[in-house]
Design an enzyme around this catalytic site. Structure first.
Site, PDB file in Angstrom:
ATOM      1  N   HIS B 158       6.926  -5.158   3.005  1.00 47.95           N
ATOM      2  CA  HIS B 158       5.593  -5.676   4.067  1.00 47.95           C
ATOM      3  C   HIS B 158       4.997  -6.624   4.023  1.00 47.95           C
ATOM      4  O   HIS B 158       4.234  -6.996   2.668  1.00 47.95           O
ATOM      5  CB  HIS B 158       4.915  -4.424   4.379  1.00 47.95           C
ATOM      6  N   GLU B 161       0.930  -7.801   2.379  1.00 52.90           N
ATOM      7  CA  GLU B 161       0.877  -7.147   0.939  1.00 52.90           C
ATOM      8  C   GLU B 161       1.177  -8.272  -0.405  1.00 52.90           C
ATOM      9  O   GLU B 161       2.109  -7.539  -1.381  1.00 52.90           O
ATOM     10  CB  GLU B 161       1.839  -5.816   0.527  1.00 52.90           C
ATOM     11  N   ARG B 216       2.805  -7.509   9.210  1.00 52.92           N
ATOM     12  CA  ARG B 216       3.998  -6.173   8.161  1.00 52.92           C
ATOM     13  C   ARG B 216       5.259  -6.436   8.135  1.00 52.92           C
ATOM     14  O   ARG B 216       5.881  -6.217   6.916  1.00 52.92           O
ATOM     15  CB  ARG B 216       3.279  -5.182   8.725  1.00 52.92           C
ATOM     16  N   HIS B 286       4.473  -1.820  -3.322  1.00 55.23           N
ATOM     17  CA  HIS B 286       3.516  -2.102  -1.802  1.00 55.23           C
ATOM     18  C   HIS B 286       1.724  -2.401  -2.839  1.00 55.23           C
ATOM     19  O   HIS B 286       1.582  -2.240  -3.281  1.00 55.23           O
ATOM     20  CB  HIS B 286       3.882  -0.899  -1.225  1.00 55.23           C
ATOM     21  N   GLU B 360       2.103   1.635  -4.261  1.00 53.86           N
ATOM     22  CA  GLU B 360       1.051   1.314  -3.629  1.00 53.86           C
ATOM     23  C   GLU B 360      -0.319   0.715  -4.866  1.00 53.86           C
ATOM     24  O   GLU B 360      -0.247   1.930  -5.915  1.00 53.86           O
ATOM     25  CB  GLU B 360       0.023   2.372  -2.729  1.00 53.86           C
TER      26      GLU B 360
END
Lengths: 223, 384
Positions: B158, B161, B216, B286, B360
């Site tokens: 993405h 990020e 994104r 991510h 994440e």
């Protein structure tokens, strides 16, 4: 129906927690104080026939400017069934005192009041995540005001977070209030959308933060 | 001020250290004179506070392993000017792992990394993006006659990020820099090969630098070029298009025109499919949220090895927290976050890769995607 215990990692419980935090931050925040959700300790849910879903939450909040400063909080969030135009009901109780920000608030207030030209700024934080120190209170004010938007526009299926201030422009007033016109970007976690939102924010050290007008903006035509 | 402990390994390192110390007039604690620096022998130098980062960068760039023996020798109170975070330091050739880098610099970095670590690192072609840019992955492999199991890690699926590609670069640097001095890393590489894809969604990443910081998706044109981008993490062939997606190109979670419709997805999927019997672990990095996510997103039905998956993830989260106290939540996407289908992590698990995780990284939302560069180091250190 009775209240059912949920694991604290539960997705919807965390959305309710984010909502409660936004509301709380709006009610208690200032350019010197922004609150963020540190973690959700406990969550229970109750389905109330013909009314909606109620969440009982135990939260830990942290001060955005001082991560070590935390406060416990209990909150109740009621998402109304059916009518999506009514904002959820939120009630909260803070355990203990929040840091006193009177001095910092007054300094910021005087500083802005004495500006000859209206304050204008863009992209806070910038692409690298940086916020010039003198802009930090302007950023926090947006953080606090976005709590209002988050509260007014959340459902059980959304989780909003302020992503960036695109633009802020001070509007000079003849009365004692400070007024800022913000265009912010909200990030919605479930749809992953970035939503531009315009809001008019009023603030005075003794009267707290108010969003007097707001308007969701269209996404730029997708390039 | 800090005191560094270094054991030079090669003559090249000795020479560089001598040059560095004489240029910066560093204070020798052991040995007494620069001429006495030699391979295999302890070197202790005191570095003034304002040169600490520069010295670290130089050591990093030359892959010289070091330990900080004394983290604070003496408080030098510098009242006049605090160190500027944004300005580039005077390190001519150093690669700054504590700043975000645009794609052309990352391409150069990959070439450099392979050149200066050719015994361990090889750069490989993976495929092309929709805008025809080349995707490369780095293979970190200790030469050996036995086939080793593989750990695959990709970053930057993405575009917005940014902390994710920053982590992949940091990770590679850490492994290579400490390979000789850290027995844990050496043992690791004796039995495992590391495959790292620093930026999966190259076109999107570049777009987030040049046009839209919060982009994104990839940059695939749809509807006659009136709409762009597929969410690559909804485009894999794992219950594709079933839940948590949009079929509309204007959405951030548009899943594409079909499973693996995007060249970036195909490049990764084809490679992993080919090597799947040797891949032990699939990691995809991510931000934000601070989670370690296990399969699945498309169903709440737990995967067959769910206990083991959770156990390993919990240990990782504990280790992570041990560093700076950052807490990461562990669990399956469908329970913790939301339902989604077509994710790379789900797909990897479905084709038989036993350990498949989405990380994440920081933070919790206060900065979100715009994580300040001064958090790159602590984020990467704790995640290591």
């Amino acid at each position: 129906a009775a209240a059912m215990e949920l694991p604290p990692s539960h997705g919807v419980a965390n959305r309710a927690a984010a909502l409660a935090t936004g509301y709380l931050c709006y009610r208690r925040g200032s350019p010197g104080r922004g609150l963020a959700l540190r973690c959700l300790r406990r969550a229970r849910r109750q389905d109330i026939d013909d009314v909606g879903h109620k969440y009982y939450l135990e939260l830990v909040l942290e001060d955005v400017l001082d991560k070590d400063s935390t406060v416990n909080c209990t909150a109740e969030v009621l998402y109304h069934l059916g009518n999506k135009n009514i904002a959820p009901d939120v009630q909260f109780t803070l355990e203990g005192e929040l840091k006193n920000t009177e001095e910092a608030d007054n300094i910021f207030y005087s500083r802005i009041k004495s500006l000859e030209k209206e304050l204008v700024a863009e992209n806070i934080p910038d692409s690298h995540g940086n916020v010039p120190p003198e802009m930090e209170p302007v950023r926090l004010l947006a953080w606090v005001a976005s709590g209002y938007l988050i509260w007014q526009n959340s459902t059980e299926n959304t989780k909003f977070q302020l992503a960036q201030i695109k633009r802020v422009k001070q509007v000079k007033r003849s009365d004692e209030y400070l007024e800022f016109d913000y265009t912010i970007l909200l990030h919605e976690m479930v749809s992953q959308e970035i939503i531009p939102w315009q809001m008019t924010v009023l603030w005075h050290p003794q009267h707290g933060v108010q969003v007097t007008q707001d308007s969701r903006q269209p996404k730029h035509a997708s390039q | 001020d800090q005191v560094f402990h270094i054991v030079p390994e090669t003559l090249q390192q000795v020479q560089h250290l001598q040059h560095l110390c004489s240029t910066l007039l560093l204070d020798f604690w052991k040995p007494q004179l620069p001429e006495d620096i030699s391979t295999g022998e302890d070197l202790h130098i005191r570095v003034p506070a304002h040169l600490v980062q520069e010295v670290k960068d130089s050591l990093d760039h030359h892959m010289i392993s070091y330990k900080v023996l004394i983290p604070d020798v003496q408080q030098l109170v510098d009242q006049s000017m605090p160190k500027e975070r944004n300005s580039h330091r005077q390190v001519p050739e150093g690669y700054d792992y504590t700043q975000y880098h645009p794609m052309d610099e990352i391409y150069q970095w990959m070439t450099q990394i392979q050149k200066t670590n050719s015994e361990l690192v090889t750069q490989h072609y993976l495929g092309k993006t929709i805008e025809n840019r080349t995707m490369y992955y780095l293979q970190i492999s200790q030469p050996s006659d036995k086939t080793k199991k593989i750990i695959w890690m990709d970053c930057g699926i993405h575009a917005r990020e940014w902390i994710s590609p920053a982590f992949c670069q940091w990770f590679v640097k850490e492994i290579l820099q400490n390979y000789k001095s850290d027995p844990k890393i050496r043992r690791f590489l004796q039995n495992l090969d590391l495959y790292v894809l620093p930026v999966l969604n190259i076109d999107g990443y570049m777009y987030s630098w040049e046009k839209d910081r919060l982009w994104r998706k990839n940059r695939s044109p749809y509807m006659n070029g009136t709409c762009y981008g597929t969410d690559l993490n909804r485009n894999f062939n794992s219950s594709w298009g079933s839940i948590g997606v949009s079929y509309n190109c204007t959405s951030e979670i548009f899943c594409g025109s079909g499973p693996e419709s995007e060249p970036e997805t195909r490049a990764v999927a084809q490679f992993i499919e080919k090597k799947k019997s040797d891949i032990l672990c699939y990691l995809t990095i991510h931000s934000y949220g601070q989670y370690i996510l296990t399969p699945y997103g498309s169903t709440t039905e737990p995967p067959s090895n769910s206990e083991e998956l959770m156990h390993v993830a919990k240990k990782a989260a504990d280790a992570l927290m041990g560093k700076y106290g950052t807490s990461y939540e562990v669990g399956s996407t469908s329970l913790i976050l939301y339902s989604n289908s077509g994710s790379s992590r789900d797909w990897a698990h479905m084709i038989g890769i036993p350990f498949s995780y989405t990380f994440e990284l920081r933070d919790n939302g206060t900065h979100g995607f715009l994580l300040p560069s001064d958090q790159i180091q602590p984020t990467c250190e704790e995640t290591m």
